[in-house]
Design a protein around this motif. Structure first.
Motif, PDB file in Angstrom:
ATOM      1  N   SER A  62       1.064   4.036   3.604  1.00  0.00           N
ATOM      2  CA  SER A  62       0.906   4.153   4.966  1.00  0.00           C
ATOM      3  C   SER A  62       0.427   2.918   5.878  1.00  0.00           C
ATOM      4  O   SER A  62       0.679   2.563   6.923  1.00  0.00           O
ATOM      5  CB  SER A  62      -0.244   5.179   5.286  1.00  0.00           C
TER       6      SER A  62
ATOM      7  N   GLU B 294      -0.352   9.226   9.444  1.00  0.00           N
ATOM      8  CA  GLU B 294       0.382  10.117   8.892  1.00  0.00           C
ATOM      9  C   GLU B 294       0.664  11.285   9.451  1.00  0.00           C
ATOM     10  O   GLU B 294       1.917  11.879   9.011  1.00  0.00           O
ATOM     11  CB  GLU B 294      -0.456  10.442   7.712  1.00  0.00           C
TER      12      GLU B 294
ATOM     13  N   HIS C 202      -1.692  13.823   3.800  1.00  0.00           N
ATOM     14  CA  HIS C 202      -0.286  13.447   3.145  1.00  0.00           C
ATOM     15  C   HIS C 202       0.485  14.550   2.814  1.00  0.00           C
ATOM     16  O   HIS C 202       1.790  14.910   2.623  1.00  0.00           O
ATOM     17  CB  HIS C 202      -0.210  12.525   2.058  1.00  0.00           C
TER      18      HIS C 202
ATOM     19  N   ASP D  87      -1.574   5.892   0.371  1.00  0.00           N
ATOM     20  CA  ASP D  87      -2.214   5.258   1.186  1.00  0.00           C
ATOM     21  C   ASP D  87      -1.728   3.815   1.457  1.00  0.00           C
ATOM     22  O   ASP D  87      -1.694   3.358   2.667  1.00  0.00           O
ATOM     23  CB  ASP D  87      -3.690   5.125   0.964  1.00  0.00           C
TER      24      ASP D  87
ATOM     25  N   ASN E  54       3.393   0.891   6.442  1.00  0.00           N
ATOM     26  CA  ASN E  54       4.172   1.092   7.234  1.00  0.00           C
ATOM     27  C   ASN E  54       3.620   1.051   8.660  1.00  0.00           C
ATOM     28  O   ASN E  54       4.179   0.525   9.709  1.00  0.00           O
ATOM     29  CB  ASN E  54       4.562   2.635   7.223  1.00  0.00           C
ATOM     30  N   LYS E  55       2.182   1.227   8.723  1.00  0.00           N
ATOM     31  CA  LYS E  55       1.705   1.005  10.338  1.00  0.00           C
ATOM     32  C   LYS E  55       1.748  -0.209  10.774  1.00  0.00           C
ATOM     33  O   LYS E  55       2.020  -0.578  11.771  1.00  0.00           O
ATOM     34  CB  LYS E  55       0.205   1.540   9.793  1.00  0.00           C
TER      35      LYS E  55
END
Length: 633
Positions: free
Chosen positions: A92, A435, A164, A89, A95-96
């Motif tokens: 994520s 994801e 995921h 998480d 990266n977002k």
């Protein structure tokens, strides 16, 4: 699990227009077009991303400060399902936000490539991306070491891992190709070095070669740079086209050995990397990212060769329409049919709205609203990136579309193409978590080209004269020639040069010319007397930058094949076919591309989609010949 550095190229390029490698002439014209004052409606509004550049700066600095934040989980991913979930998480979220700052910076840069500020913004993010890649390089080896049994037990016990699960299983799938943490980190740091061949080729082709200038029959001085060639290769006078080809390809031939060395360097690096990662061959390595079976690639090439006579029929029709008895390679670019129709951006939007009635009210209403919001940068301006793309990496905002609209039909078709991408992203993000939102080029090009074909069908049905019908048919025909057959030809060459190195044979510029020449002659019916291919154009391989994108161009061909299949289904299958297609768009990246398409009723490992686009080409030629016969009769 991590966003590899090689993904940067995808995010930066986003996508090409459907005419792909044929579109350079349009880009050249766009770059030379006069600048006109435009309404702010046609300039995108980036404040939806960050209110000011200072806000962007602050976010970049925050992300830079957290670049090593995931290292706290190193060696701990297997402690428990909850620990694994926290790590994934956190990744994520990071990266977002990284993709959001990248989207903002890259699109500012692309509106003025000469502006130092935009270059600096992108440069900072490229460095940050590489640092993130190195910092998280421990994750894949550690997950592989946990093994399938433990990972599956974690997924079963922790519902939060569901989003995921695909990525985790994908990492395990590629487990035998994941190297030690130290080796993975070393490879991640080699990204820039492995781009050296492509960089050298680009500098040579675009900056260092002294390109010739020739005088055309009307007195025009044609400076045959790469852009100049794209602009003049369709000259109306046939002797001018021959002169352009003689001068341009002659200069490439002068540098055959050097271009051979740069492309050989790329191929050698690819083969070495595939070998180090224990793949059976280089094709398998490059298809593995999206889990594309080799069968897709090889079936595409086989079906195309089995039905190469359809392409030869096209060249015979081209010769008839241009009134040429001895068709040559320099005759493939003049327009089959010309038109004085114009397609201003507002009228283009109207045509698009009318054409997508076939998609149903949900799709149409979403497009109607989005297409009047400021998501687009529409017109050419000094320094702006040529061509067109959709940039959709920012999950929490909305897609952006860059155009260089010229009020011609090619621009209208490009508009449809890029909005096909954008609507794919809108529907994906509404129906998938971050994801599972990163759809493949393999699927999204189908969504984009389908919109081009839908627009073509609409314009054809509403044409007001046989000449107008002939124009749209000719455009569709040339699209299929350029986006399907030509890209399969490139794909066959790309596979051949990699297999040459895999066999331990030398790969020189002269050898590449020999390989390309054989394929070029076969596709263009040289032995059958359809088109005369000379040694002059056999150097064309050196002109194609996409050979450094590594098994990328085949997706243009698979995409137009898939698009032709789905458009046929939408026209004949009613509500069920429409819902099936919308479900495909909403799936995003929730499975491997081939499996998503199978769920939508399309098996890309079978000959069906490739025969569909070739059948479509035959049908278009039937209609053109009927019109011509009527006129001649």
């Amino acid at each position: 699990m991590i966003i590899k550095n090689r993904k940067l190229k995808q995010l930066a390029v986003a996508c090409a227009s459907a005419f792909a490698l044929m579109a350079a002439s349009t880009a050249a014209k766009a770059a030379e077009a006069p600048v006109k004052a435009v309404s702010e409606q046609y300039v995108w509004d980036l404040t939806d991303f960050y209110a000011t550049q200072k806000d962007w700066e602050a976010e970049v600095e925050r992300l830079r400060g957290e670049v090593d934040s995931l290292k706290q989980y190193q060696g701990k991913l297997g402690e428990s399902a909850k620990t694994l979930l926290k790590a994934l998480d956190a990744q994520s979220v990071y990266n977002k936000e990284l993709m959001r700052v990248w989207t903002y910076a890259s699109n500012i840069r692309n509106t003025n490539l000469g502006d130092a500020k935009g270059q600096e913004m992108v440069g900072r993010l490229q460095a940050l991306w590489q640092a993130v890649s190195a910092s998280t390089s421990f994750m894949d080896p550690e997950l592989v070491a946990l093994g399938e049994e433990k990972i599956e037990a974690f997924i079963k016990s922790e519902p939060g891992l569901a989003k995921h699960a695909l990525s985790l299983r994908d990492t395990l799938r590629k487990g035998k190709h994941v190297l030690s943490p130290e080796t993975e980190k070393a490879i991640s740091l080699m990204g820039t070095a492995l781009s050296a061949s492509q960089n050298a080729r680009d500098i040579l082709a675009n900056a260092e070669i002294e390109w010739p200038t020739i005088t055309l029959s009307d007195g025009t001085k044609a400076h045959l740079t790469n852009a100049g060639y794209a602009l003049h290769r369709a000259a109306p006078a046939r002797e001018d086209r021959a002169a352009v080809f003689d001068a341009f390809w002659g200069r490439y031939k002068d540098f055959e050995s050097t271009f051979g060395a740069t492309l050989n360097g790329e191929v050698q690096a690819n083969v070495a990397t595939a070998t180090a990662r224990k793949y059976d061959n280089t094709l398998q390595y490059f298809l593995a990212g999206d889990n594309i079976p080799e069968e897709v690639y090889r079936t595409l090439v086989k079906v195309t060769n089995d039905r190469i006579g359809v392409l030869h029929r096209y060249f015979k029709l081209r010769a008839r329409m241009l009134d040429i008895k001895d068709l040559g390679y320099h005759d493939i670019y003049p327009d089959l049919v010309k038109t004085d129709l114009t397609f201003p951006i507002d009228k283009t939007r109207e045509y698009m709205l009318e054409s997508i009635e076939i998609m149903g009210p949900e799709y149409r209403d979403k497009f109607a609203k989005a297409s009047v919001d400021r998501w687009m940068h529409v017109y050419p301006q000094p320094g702006k990136r040529s061509g067109a793309y959709m940039s959709g990496a920012a999950y929490d905002v909305h897609p952006l579309i860059l155009l260089n609209h010229q009020d011609d039909y090619n621009s209208a078709s490009t508009y449809a193409h890029e909005w096909g991408h954008a609507m794919h992203k809108v529907l994906t993000n509404e129906n998938q978590p971050f994801e599972l939102s990163n759809f493949s080029i393999f699927t999204t090009e189908i969504a984009a080209i389908a919109k081009e074909i839908i627009l073509q069908e609409h314009m054809l049905e509403n044409a007001k004269s046989e000449e107008e019908r002939l124009f749209y048919l000719g455009y569709a025909l040339e699209q299929m020639r350029g986006t399907f057959f030509r890209q399969v030809m490139f794909s066959e060459f790309e596979l051949a040069i990699h297999e040459t190195v895999e066999r331990g044979e030398a790969l020189t510029g002269a050898r590449m010319t020999e390989i390309y020449g054989e394929i070029l002659k076969r596709y263009h019916g040289h032995e059958q007397g359809v088109m005369n291919i000379t040694e002059r154009e056999m150097i064309e391989w050196a002109y194609i930058p996409h050979f450094y994108y590594n098994f990328y161009v085949y997706q243009y061909a698979t995409s137009i094949a898939g698009a032709a299949y789905f458009v046929d289904q939408l026209k004949t299958g009613g509500d069920e076919a429409r819902e099936n297609y919308l479900d495909f768009l909403k799936a995003g990246g929730n499975n491997y591309p081939v499996e998503i398409l199978k769920d939508a009723g399309l098996d890309m490992t079978s000959p069906v989609p490739y025969n569909a686009v070739i059948d479509r080409m035959e049908s278009v030629m039937d209609k053109i010949e009927a019109i011509l016969d009527k006129k001649d009769g």
